[in-house]
Scaffold this active site. Sequence first.
Site, PDB file in Angstrom:
ATOM      1  N   HIS A 272       0.192  -4.125   6.777  1.00  0.00           N
ATOM      2  CA  HIS A 272       0.775  -2.960   7.169  1.00  0.00           C
ATOM      3  C   HIS A 272       1.946  -3.151   8.236  1.00  0.00           C
ATOM      4  O   HIS A 272       1.925  -4.278   8.913  1.00  0.00           O
ATOM      5  CB  HIS A 272      -0.446  -2.175   7.593  1.00  0.00           C
ATOM      6  CG  HIS A 272      -1.463  -1.390   6.856  1.00  0.00           C
ATOM      7  ND1 HIS A 272      -2.876  -1.685   6.861  1.00  0.00           N
ATOM      8  CD2 HIS A 272      -1.264  -1.043   5.806  1.00  0.00           C
ATOM      9  CE1 HIS A 272      -3.625  -1.195   6.204  1.00  0.00           C
ATOM     10  NE2 HIS A 272      -2.766  -0.457   5.138  1.00  0.00           N
TER      11      HIS A 272
ATOM     12  N   CYS B 166      -6.449   0.346  13.653  1.00  0.00           N
ATOM     13  CA  CYS B 166      -7.185   0.635  12.478  1.00  0.00           C
ATOM     14  C   CYS B 166      -8.596   1.421  12.534  1.00  0.00           C
ATOM     15  O   CYS B 166      -8.901   2.018  11.715  1.00  0.00           O
ATOM     16  CB  CYS B 166      -7.113  -0.356  11.348  1.00  0.00           C
ATOM     17  SG  CYS B 166      -7.856  -1.871  11.983  1.00  0.00           S
TER      18      CYS B 166
ATOM     19  N   ARG C 287       0.744  -1.440  -0.029  1.00  0.00           N
ATOM     20  CA  ARG C 287       0.045  -0.025  -0.057  1.00  0.00           C
ATOM     21  C   ARG C 287       0.817   1.282   0.009  1.00  0.00           C
ATOM     22  O   ARG C 287       0.316   2.378  -0.450  1.00  0.00           O
ATOM     23  CB  ARG C 287      -1.018   0.000   1.268  1.00  0.00           C
ATOM     24  CG  ARG C 287      -1.958  -1.095   1.376  1.00  0.00           C
ATOM     25  CD  ARG C 287      -3.164  -1.196   0.416  1.00  0.00           C
ATOM     26  NE  ARG C 287      -3.974  -2.161   0.226  1.00  0.00           N
ATOM     27  CZ  ARG C 287      -5.086  -2.463   1.033  1.00  0.00           C
ATOM     28  NH1 ARG C 287      -5.146  -1.388   1.802  1.00  0.00           N
ATOM     29  NH2 ARG C 287      -5.690  -3.615   0.952  1.00  0.00           N
TER      30      ARG C 287
HETATM   31  C1  CIR Z   1      -7.852  -3.061   3.649  1.00  0.00           C
HETATM   32  O1  CIR Z   1      -7.593  -4.052   3.203  1.00  0.00           O
HETATM   33  O2  CIR Z   1      -7.597  -1.738   3.420  1.00  0.00           O
HETATM   34  C2  CIR Z   1      -8.941  -3.253   4.655  1.00  0.00           C
HETATM   35  N1  CIR Z   1      -9.607  -4.558   4.407  1.00  0.00           N
HETATM   36  C3  CIR Z   1      -8.322  -3.464   5.940  1.00  0.00           C
HETATM   37  C4  CIR Z   1      -7.427  -2.131   6.431  1.00  0.00           C
HETATM   38  C5  CIR Z   1      -6.908  -2.449   7.898  1.00  0.00           C
HETATM   39  N2  CIR Z   1      -6.351  -1.127   8.277  1.00  0.00           N
HETATM   40  C6  CIR Z   1      -5.258  -1.386   9.097  1.00  0.00           C
HETATM   41  O3  CIR Z   1      -4.998  -2.363   9.663  1.00  0.00           O
HETATM   42  N3  CIR Z   1      -4.707  -0.126   9.280  1.00  0.00           N
END
Ligand code: CIR
Length: 257
Positions: free
Chosen positions: A162, A249, A132
């Site tokens: 992440h 998150c 990302r």
């Molecule tokens: C994603 O893949 O972007 C979401 N399904 C999960 C994001 C989780 N975010 C985080 O741990 N900071």
Amino acid sequence: MPSPLAITRAVSSAIASCELTHLERVPIDVTVARAQHQQYERALAESGYIVERLDADASLPDSVFVEDIAVVFDELAILTRPGAESRRAETAPVAAVLARHRRCETIQAPATIDGGDVLVAGRRVFVGRSSRTNDAAVVQMERLLQPIGYSVTAVTVDGCLHLKSAVTVVDERLLLVNPEWIDVDTFDDFDVIAVDPGEPMAANALRLRDRIVFPSAFPATAQRLARRGLRLQTVDASELTKAEGAVTCCSLIVEHR
Ligand code: CIR
């Protein structure tokens, strides 16, 4: 001193269509996910945070994961440009709240970065290079943060979504890590606790003022944290875990300066 703020966003009715990188898609029960999210918000409120919950958006499956949309410092907030294109429309309501509290800067294309890839430990900022977050984002973060006294270190993330899937701050100079997913030597100024090897997803803990919010799914790692004298509040995050989210998150913390 006024209470600090925790920005959250209600679980989207479309969460089952979330982005997934390392997990297989399984059904997600929205009602249960919402109940778990409310339990999480209660933990924030009990710890003294004013919870400002943004409305759910049925067109934005991942919008409950507000952490990815901004990184908040005492001096400014940095609005991200999320790595998943489906998540870029999540920014506006988060930015509107942050603008009331901080000067806001925005990461610009071609850079992409998710807030989940940014670990802030005092004046040190670690940025995960992940699927990302790219090098252009590391450069922009450095340009914004170095002049105000932060050092920025890029960290390669391998095997998880992440940086904060692999390492979070649990106390002053104390990190919780999964050493399989990051090079622990990068953090040699810090003391570290490793997750229990049977609980690889357990490195994501949310440090609040008086407690650590921690998923109930990882009792062996919880014991390691408790042995260090940390006060834990466990929450059931099983439905949000299916969407590859964890506890940091689901909020953006805005401390009062
Ligand atoms: C994603 O893949 O972007 C979401 N399904 C999960 C994001 C989780 N975010 C985080 O741990 N900071």
